[in-house]
Design an enzyme around this catalytic site. Structure first.
Site, PDB file in Angstrom:
ATOM      1  N   SER A 188       0.823  -1.210   0.000  1.00  0.00           N
ATOM      2  CA  SER A 188       0.000   0.000   0.000  1.00  0.00           C
ATOM      3  C   SER A 188       0.853   1.254   0.000  1.00  0.00           C
ATOM      4  O   SER A 188       0.394   2.323  -0.369  1.00  0.00           O
ATOM      5  CB  SER A 188      -0.936  -0.002   1.205  1.00  0.00           C
ATOM      6  N   HIS A 216      -4.985  -5.211  -0.723  1.00  0.00           N
ATOM      7  CA  HIS A 216      -5.175  -4.317  -1.879  1.00  0.00           C
ATOM      8  C   HIS A 216      -5.299  -5.080  -3.189  1.00  0.00           C
ATOM      9  O   HIS A 216      -5.480  -4.468  -4.243  1.00  0.00           O
ATOM     10  CB  HIS A 216      -4.006  -3.327  -1.975  1.00  0.00           C
ATOM     11  N   LYS A 247     -11.876  -2.937   0.827  1.00  0.00           N
ATOM     12  CA  LYS A 247     -11.299  -2.274  -0.350  1.00  0.00           C
ATOM     13  C   LYS A 247     -12.115  -2.671  -1.593  1.00  0.00           C
ATOM     14  O   LYS A 247     -13.211  -2.168  -1.769  1.00  0.00           O
ATOM     15  CB  LYS A 247      -9.817  -2.578  -0.422  1.00  0.00           C
TER      16      LYS A 247
HETATM   17  N1  PMP Z   1      -3.554  -4.702   5.269  1.00  0.00           N
HETATM   18  C1  PMP Z   1      -3.218  -3.697   4.440  1.00  0.00           C
HETATM   19  C2  PMP Z   1      -2.097  -3.905   3.482  1.00  0.00           C
HETATM   20  C3  PMP Z   1      -3.947  -2.505   4.465  1.00  0.00           C
HETATM   21  O1  PMP Z   1      -3.619  -1.497   3.654  1.00  0.00           O
HETATM   22  C4  PMP Z   1      -5.021  -2.381   5.373  1.00  0.00           C
HETATM   23  C5  PMP Z   1      -5.891  -1.138   5.448  1.00  0.00           C
HETATM   24  N2  PMP Z   1      -5.314   0.043   5.168  1.00  0.00           N
HETATM   25  C6  PMP Z   1      -5.300  -3.435   6.221  1.00  0.00           C
HETATM   26  C7  PMP Z   1      -4.558  -4.583   6.141  1.00  0.00           C
HETATM   27  C8  PMP Z   1      -6.387  -3.338   7.254  1.00  0.00           C
HETATM   28  O2  PMP Z   1      -7.634  -3.547   6.697  1.00  0.00           O
HETATM   29  P1  PMP Z   1      -8.933  -2.954   7.429  1.00  0.00           P
HETATM   30  O3  PMP Z   1      -9.125  -1.579   6.895  1.00  0.00           O
HETATM   31  O4  PMP Z   1     -10.026  -3.894   7.048  1.00  0.00           O
HETATM   32  O5  PMP Z   1      -8.641  -2.991   8.884  1.00  0.00           O
END
Ligand code: PMP
Length: 399
Positions: A188, A216, A247
């Site tokens: 991300s 993602h 997402k």
């Molecule tokens: N893993 C990654 C790589 C993320 O980018 C995110 C959220 N930004 C999460 C896990 C966490 O997911 P959630 O928003 O469902 O808590």
């Protein structure tokens, strides 16, 4: 109240931004268009603000069938989660979604968490213990690092997407404990894909486990959208898959897919699962509906997403805007200093473009950046707008 110098510096930064009128976070969305690619915000109120900050990668948000999935679930089971899944919060919708997720990733079993963050924390804190070593990429999501730390295992960090460094660490760590390598499938922070072919070669060679967080990439990459590991042809070499419905699946909730024994163990011992609620029925109903859309329209939406993302990357580069090693639908523009990043993000929203500014600790110190999430709902005009506004902002905001 007194805080440590590090925490005081967080408050100092926020105060500095507020005084300079460049506070870039928490834009209040007051209205959304038929897709989440266009919103109005309380600040300025202009219509539309074009959103490149969302993770609605396939453009499913706002689809009536997804809304109907949520509404039907509320009608049937009410609005709340009504207790932990183990004691009353587990509905037939949760049971169906577990089966859908396991089948989607071709695994024997799956488990639902309230969020993706809790899925990572739950799986790592359970799978690893004090005798074990967890090897994380330096740009892994914070929830992976939290889970690894909570487990009490030794945590070693390898340089971002550097299998050579990982190999070195694996060679230097033998012994009785388990070794677990954990990566984001699609990072991300930089938008690049984990070097999963090389990583799974190494984990096989060294007898280590590999966990991939497909947050993602689930839905958005790979054949039938099965994620980055599938896209790179190594899905069958991955031991545990985690991810989120927040997402591409336009809902909320996290998941873990693995073999039956590990899933059963998590179901009966993971604190991040047992001591909290599951995703509420509305979220599960929406996710099930989003999976149904994926089955029908996923290929076409993924193709559109890939085309639009490629166009954004090419157009930014042609306009002289440096981008990170992004190869997919997450495109990041490195800026560096936090204040310049804040000013640019603030200026962009004032001109009608919402992007996600990333600051430490989500990214390394000195590595603040803008993250753009492309969606299948973006038009060529949206890409034009983003490129023009970002190029102007970089030119006009002093370094
Ligand atoms: N893993 C990654 C790589 C993320 O980018 C995110 C959220 N930004 C999460 C896990 C966490 O997911 P959630 O928003 O469902 O808590």
């Amino acid at each position: 109240m007194d805080f440590s110098p590090a925490l005081n510096s967080v408050l100092d930064t926020v105060e500095r931004w507020r005084k300079a009128d460049c506070y870039p976070l928490f834009p209040v969305v007051t209205e959304a268009g038929p897709t989440r690619a266009r919103v109005r915000t309380a600040d300025g109120g202009q219509w539309p603000v074009t959103v490149f900050a969302s993770a609605d990668y396939l453009g499913l948000s706002g689809l009536p069938c997804v809304g109907r999935g949520a509404a039907a679930a509320v009608e049937r089971f009410g609005t709340g989660a009504y207790g932990a899944q183990s004691v009353g919060g587990f509905t037939t919708l949760h049971e169906s979604l577990e089966a859908v997720v396991a089948d989607y990733f071709g695994r024997p079993a799956a488990l639902l968490f309230p969020t993706g963050m809790q899925a990572n924390i739950g799986v790592l804190a359970t799978l690893a213990g004090p005798r074990d070593t967890v090897l994380v990429d330096s740009l892994d999501h914070g929830s992976i690092v939290m889970g690894a730390r909570l487990s009490g295992a030794r945590v070693l960090t390898f340089r971002h997407n550097d299998p050579g460094h990982l190999a070195e660490l694996l060679r230097g760590t033998g012994g009785p404990g388990r070794r677990i390598v954990v990566v984001d499938g699609l990072f991300s922070a930089d938008g690049d894909l984990a070097a999963l072919r090389e990583i799974t070669e190494l984990t096989t060679e060294h007898g280590a486990l590999v966990v991939v967080d497909e947050a993602h990439s689930a839905g958005a990459l790979g054949e039938r959208g099965r994620g980055a590991a599938d896209h790179l042809g190594v899905l069958d070499r991955v031991d545990v898959i985690t991810g989120t419905f927040s997402k591409a699946l336009v809902s909320t909730g996290g998941f873990v897919c693995a073999d039956e024994r590990l899933v059963d163990l998590l179901r009966h011992s993971a604190g991040a699962y047992l001591m909290t609620l599951g995703p509420p029925p509305a979220a599960v109903g929406a996710t099930l509906a989003a999976f149904a859309v994926l089955r029908e329209e996923g290929d076409e939406r993924r193709a559109r997403l890939a085309r639009t993302a490629r166009s954004l990357r090419e157009r930014l580069t042609a306009a002289g805007v440096g981008i990170a090693a992004s190869t997919a639908h997450v495109v990041t523009v490195p800026i560096g200093p936090v204040d310049r990043t804040a000013r640019i993000a603030r200026r962009l929203i004032a001109h009608g473009l919402m992007v996600a500014p990333l600051f430490p600790p989500a990214v390394p110190i000195g590595g603040a950046r803008l993250r753009l999430g492309v969606t299948a709902a973006h038009t060529p005009e949206d890409v034009d707008l983003a490129v023009r506004l970002i190029a102007d902002a970089l030119a006009e905001e002093p370094a």
